[in-house]
Design a protein around this motif. Structure first.
Motif, short mmCIF file in Angstrom:
data_model
loop_
_atom_site.label_atom_id
_atom_site.label_comp_id
_atom_site.label_asym_id
_atom_site.label_seq_id
_atom_site.Cartn_x
_atom_site.Cartn_y
_atom_site.Cartn_z
N VAL A 131 0.90 -1.24 0.06
CA VAL A 131 -0.03 0.07 0.10
C VAL A 131 0.84 1.26 0.00
CG1 VAL A 131 -1.62 1.40 1.45
CG2 VAL A 131 -1.79 -1.04 1.15
N LEU A 132 1.93 1.16 0.70
CA LEU A 132 2.80 2.32 0.72
C LEU A 132 3.63 2.59 -0.55
CD1 LEU A 132 5.00 2.39 4.11
CD2 LEU A 132 3.42 4.00 3.33
N MET A 133 3.85 1.54 -1.58
CA MET A 133 4.26 1.66 -2.77
C MET A 133 3.28 2.16 -3.75
SD MET A 133 7.09 -1.21 -3.00
CE MET A 133 6.38 -2.51 -2.45
N THR A 134 2.23 1.57 -3.53
CA THR A 134 0.98 1.89 -4.71
C THR A 134 0.39 3.23 -4.47
OG1 THR A 134 -0.53 0.71 -3.46
CG2 THR A 134 0.97 -0.35 -5.26
N ILE A 135 -0.03 3.72 -3.29
CA ILE A 135 -0.63 4.77 -3.22
C ILE A 135 0.29 6.21 -3.45
CG2 ILE A 135 -1.74 6.29 -1.28
CD1 ILE A 135 -3.20 3.88 -0.13
N ARG A 136 -0.46 6.99 -4.11
CA ARG A 136 0.31 8.08 -4.47
C ARG A 136 0.14 9.59 -3.59
NH1 ARG A 136 2.89 7.83 -9.10
NH2 ARG A 136 2.16 5.89 -10.49
N PRO A 137 -1.15 9.71 -2.99
CA PRO A 137 -1.11 10.95 -2.17
C PRO A 137 -0.23 11.03 -0.92
CG PRO A 137 -3.54 10.26 -2.85
CD PRO A 137 -2.35 9.12 -3.27
N LEU A 138 0.39 12.06 -0.77
CA LEU A 138 1.28 12.03 0.44
C LEU A 138 0.50 11.97 1.69
CD1 LEU A 138 4.28 12.58 1.10
CD2 LEU A 138 3.84 14.88 1.23
N TRP A 139 -0.63 12.54 1.95
CA TRP A 139 -1.35 12.41 2.94
C TRP A 139 -1.66 11.12 3.37
CZ3 TRP A 139 -6.25 10.69 3.04
CH2 TRP A 139 -6.79 10.55 1.74
N ALA A 140 -2.25 10.20 2.28
CA ALA A 140 -2.37 8.83 2.80
C ALA A 140 -1.14 8.04 2.76
CB ALA A 140 -3.19 8.20 1.47
N ARG A 141 -0.20 8.37 2.21
CA ARG A 141 1.03 7.55 2.69
C ARG A 141 1.57 8.13 4.20
NH1 ARG A 141 5.57 7.50 -1.96
NH2 ARG A 141 4.30 6.43 -3.60
N LEU A 142 1.44 9.30 4.66
CA LEU A 142 1.71 9.79 5.89
C LEU A 142 0.73 9.05 6.96
CD1 LEU A 142 3.49 11.51 7.50
CD2 LEU A 142 1.49 13.13 7.29
N LEU A 143 -0.67 8.76 6.56
CA LEU A 143 -1.62 8.17 7.45
C LEU A 143 -1.02 6.53 7.60
CD1 LEU A 143 -4.94 9.53 6.40
CD2 LEU A 143 -3.76 9.78 8.87
N ILE A 144 -0.83 6.11 6.60
CA ILE A 144 -0.27 4.68 6.56
C ILE A 144 1.23 4.53 7.40
CG2 ILE A 144 0.50 2.66 5.38
CD1 ILE A 144 -1.32 3.66 3.19
N ALA A 145 2.13 5.23 7.19
CA ALA A 145 3.35 5.37 7.97
C ALA A 145 3.03 5.62 9.51
CB ALA A 145 4.28 6.33 7.43
N LEU A 146 2.09 6.58 9.67
CA LEU A 146 1.83 6.83 11.25
C LEU A 146 0.92 5.69 11.61
CD1 LEU A 146 0.83 10.62 10.98
CD2 LEU A 146 2.69 9.69 12.03
N THR A 147 0.35 5.00 11.04
CA THR A 147 -0.45 3.72 11.60
C THR A 147 0.88 2.52 11.97
OG1 THR A 147 -2.33 3.88 10.08
CG2 THR A 147 -1.94 1.73 10.96
N ALA B 149 11.39 4.72 13.84
CA ALA B 149 10.40 3.82 13.19
C ALA B 149 9.74 4.58 11.85
CB ALA B 149 9.39 3.52 14.28
N PHE B 150 9.68 5.60 11.96
CA PHE B 150 9.07 6.78 10.87
C PHE B 150 9.96 6.85 9.45
CE2 PHE B 150 8.28 10.49 8.11
CZ PHE B 150 7.09 10.30 7.80
N THR B 151 11.35 6.80 9.68
CA THR B 151 12.41 6.89 8.85
C THR B 151 12.44 5.47 8.11
OG1 THR B 151 14.00 6.32 10.34
CG2 THR B 151 13.72 8.76 9.31
N ARG B 152 12.44 4.46 8.82
CA ARG B 152 12.28 2.92 8.45
C ARG B 152 11.22 2.80 7.56
NH1 ARG B 152 15.40 -0.53 12.82
NH2 ARG B 152 17.46 0.86 12.81
N VAL B 153 10.01 3.03 7.86
CA VAL B 153 8.88 3.01 7.31
C VAL B 153 8.77 3.56 6.27
CG1 VAL B 153 6.11 3.10 7.30
CG2 VAL B 153 7.35 2.05 9.28
N ALA B 154 9.28 4.67 6.23
CA ALA B 154 9.34 5.77 4.72
C ALA B 154 10.16 5.15 3.85
CB ALA B 154 9.62 7.07 5.11
#
Length: 146
Positions: free
Chosen positions: A68-84, A126-131
């Motif tokens: 999901v992190l690789m396929t979703i384009r909007p930055l806000w959605a990636r940020l929400l997934i990373a924060l999860t 953790a955020f830098t590794r998830v990113a």
């Protein structure tokens, strides 16, 4: 002999800190896996079934998060997934730091203050590794050259 004990203690502390920062990314998949395994065990799957369900759920959570992190384009959605993924890591970092500090500091105020600092450090790591799990977008020619 005393110097060897001190050096081994420092090495052990360093190893456990490295382990904490390394495993912080996997706090969410671990939680999902343990919860699914616990559910499977209590529904009658037995130990082997619970372990298999737990490992499958944890692997699926981690794999799904990466896809999901690789396929979703909007930055806000990636940020929400990373924060999860980061929120359980922050929680685990706080409690791990607090558990260590309970043995070294008598003041509860300073224990809490340094535990919050430890939680922030684990969360940022953790955020830098998830990113980093998201990879780069190869469809954009400007990013592909970098």
């Amino acid at each position: 002999m005393i110097i060897l004990g001190i050096l081994l203690s420092i090495a052990a502390i360093g190893f456990f800190c490295w382990l904490l920062f390394t495993l912080a990314v996997f706090a969410l998949p671990l939680f999902v896996g343990v919860s699914a395994g616990n559910w499977a065990y209590h529904t009658g799957a037995g130990w082997l079934g619970a372990v298999l369900v737990g490992l499958s759920a944890a692997g699926l959570t981690l794999g799904l998060g990466q896809v999901v992190l690789m396929t979703i384009r909007p930055l806000w959605a990636r940020l929400l997934i990373a924060l999860t993924f980061v929120a359980p890591a922050v929680f685990a970092g706080y409690h791990a730091t607090h558990g260590i500090l309970k043995h070294t500091m008598p003041s509860e105020t300073w224990q809490t203050a340094f535990s919050v600092i430890g939680a922030i450090a684990v969360g940022v790591t953790a955020f830098t590794r998830v990113a980093g799990m998201a990879g780069t977008d190869r469809s954009n020619p400007n990013l592909a050259r970098a």
